[in-house]
Design an enzyme around this catalytic site. Structure first.
Site, PDB file in Angstrom:
ATOM      1  N   CYS A  19     -14.439  41.763  14.944  1.00  0.00           N
ATOM      2  CA  CYS A  19     -13.126  41.126  14.849  1.00  0.00           C
ATOM      3  C   CYS A  19     -12.055  42.085  14.346  1.00  0.00           C
ATOM      4  CB  CYS A  19     -13.194  39.890  13.952  1.00  0.00           C
ATOM      5  SG  CYS A  19     -13.937  40.172  12.325  1.00  0.00           S
ATOM      6  N   HIS A  71     -14.153  38.116   7.982  1.00  0.00           N
ATOM      7  CA  HIS A  71     -13.542  37.776   9.266  1.00  0.00           C
ATOM      8  C   HIS A  71     -12.127  38.337   9.254  1.00  0.00           C
ATOM      9  CE1 HIS A  71     -13.069  35.932  13.074  1.00  0.00           C
ATOM     10  NE2 HIS A  71     -12.279  34.944  12.694  1.00  0.00           N
ATOM     11  N   ASP A 111      -6.674  34.169  16.436  1.00  0.00           N
ATOM     12  CA  ASP A 111      -8.084  34.327  16.071  1.00  0.00           C
ATOM     13  C   ASP A 111      -8.871  34.320  17.377  1.00  0.00           C
ATOM     14  OD1 ASP A 111     -10.718  34.153  15.262  1.00  0.00           O
ATOM     15  OD2 ASP A 111     -10.402  32.533  13.820  1.00  0.00           O
TER      16      ASP A 111
END
Length: 285
Positions: A19, A71, A111
């Protein structure tokens, strides 16, 4: 004004479990350098490396969260810089009344691992559906939601957020991807097809610095004085104050409102063309 028209989310550069690099590539390839001050990279983690996150593609059940070690997402705040938001939220941090959804600061979240369909997602919706279990009606026994919340309220699961200006991230991020290898050198997940990322001002691997949240629980706000490019670490309430304005609302109520909003209103406020999202009153990146 409208958002920069990104390609469909499914066609953006993406590598599962990377990510931090996905967000870097989104900024590098699609964000106008002149607009970088309106974007903030957000690392989620804590000193235990255990953060529960809902509405994620990898979830096996919609009512049970994924527990990531970290994350990374991207916030877009078209009307202010990160510095402005931090200063403004401090001056209004003592608000005692909840701020309604309609009057919250205009911020949006990118996201690439979320199951939330709106992309980018308005911050209040993202906050409710990512950091809170689904509404009680989603559970076979409504009490199960309460029990889940109690379990996730333990300190080991408390979420913290490192806020980094997008320009600093582009300049200083560097990763050799060592964290994605086992002791024998085997990849835990296939690496991205693109080359290793080395920011223009990165003189050493900085990835571990970005995910280092040691001691964050002992202070309400952690400012990296020695390495300013690492930004500031804040808690969940402070995150809402910065990007949502005021104190956090009742998450279940906010979630229900977001999930039951009429399609006509969504299409009127956030018209979509070719799977890309357009938001009125936003500044063109």
């Amino acid at each position: 004004m409208e958002f920069l028209q990104l390609p469909p989310r499914e066609t953006l550069l993406y590598a599962s479990c990377y990510c931090e690099e996905n967000i870097y590539k989104l900024i590098e390839c699609h964000i106008n350098p002149a607009s970088l001050k309106h974007y903030t990279v957000i690392f989620l983690s804590n000193s235990s490396k255990c953060i529960p996150v809902f509405s994620q593609k990898i979830q096996r059940s919609p009512i049970n969260p994924v527990v990531w070690d970290y994350h990374v997402i991207l916030a877009y705040h078209p009307n202010h810089s990160l510095e402005d938001l931090l200063r403004q939220s401090k001056s209004h941090g003592g608000l005692e009344e909840q701020t309604s959804v309609s009057t919250t600061t205009k911020s949006y979240i990118y996201d690439l691992d979320t199951t939330i369909q709106t992309f980018p997602c308005p911050f209040p919706t993202y906050f409710a559906q990512t950091f809170s279990p689904p509404p009680s009606s989603s559970f076979e026994d409504p009490l199960d939601r309460m029990f889940l919340q109690m379990a996730l309220s333990k300190d080991v699961y408390r979420r913290y957020f490192r806020l980094v200006s997008a320009s600093d991230y582009l300049d200083h991020f560097k990763s050799g991807r060592d964290h994605m290898k086992d002791k024998d050198g085997t990849w835990k997940a296939d690496p991205p097809l693109w080359d290793l990322i080395v920011g223009a001002k990165a003189d050493q691997d900085s990835f571990e610095d970005y995910i280092n949240f040691e001691g964050c629980e002992s202070r309400t706000e952690v400012i990296e004085d020695e390495k300013e490019y690492l930004g500031v670490i804040v808690g969940e309430k402070r995150l809402w104050e910065v990007f949502g304005n005021g104190i956090p609302p009742d998450l279940e109520l906010l979630d229900i409102m977001a999930r039951t909003e009429r399609e006509e209103k969504v299409s009127e406020e956030i018209p979509t063309t070719n799977n890309s999202t357009t938001v009125p009153e936003a500044t063109m990146p």
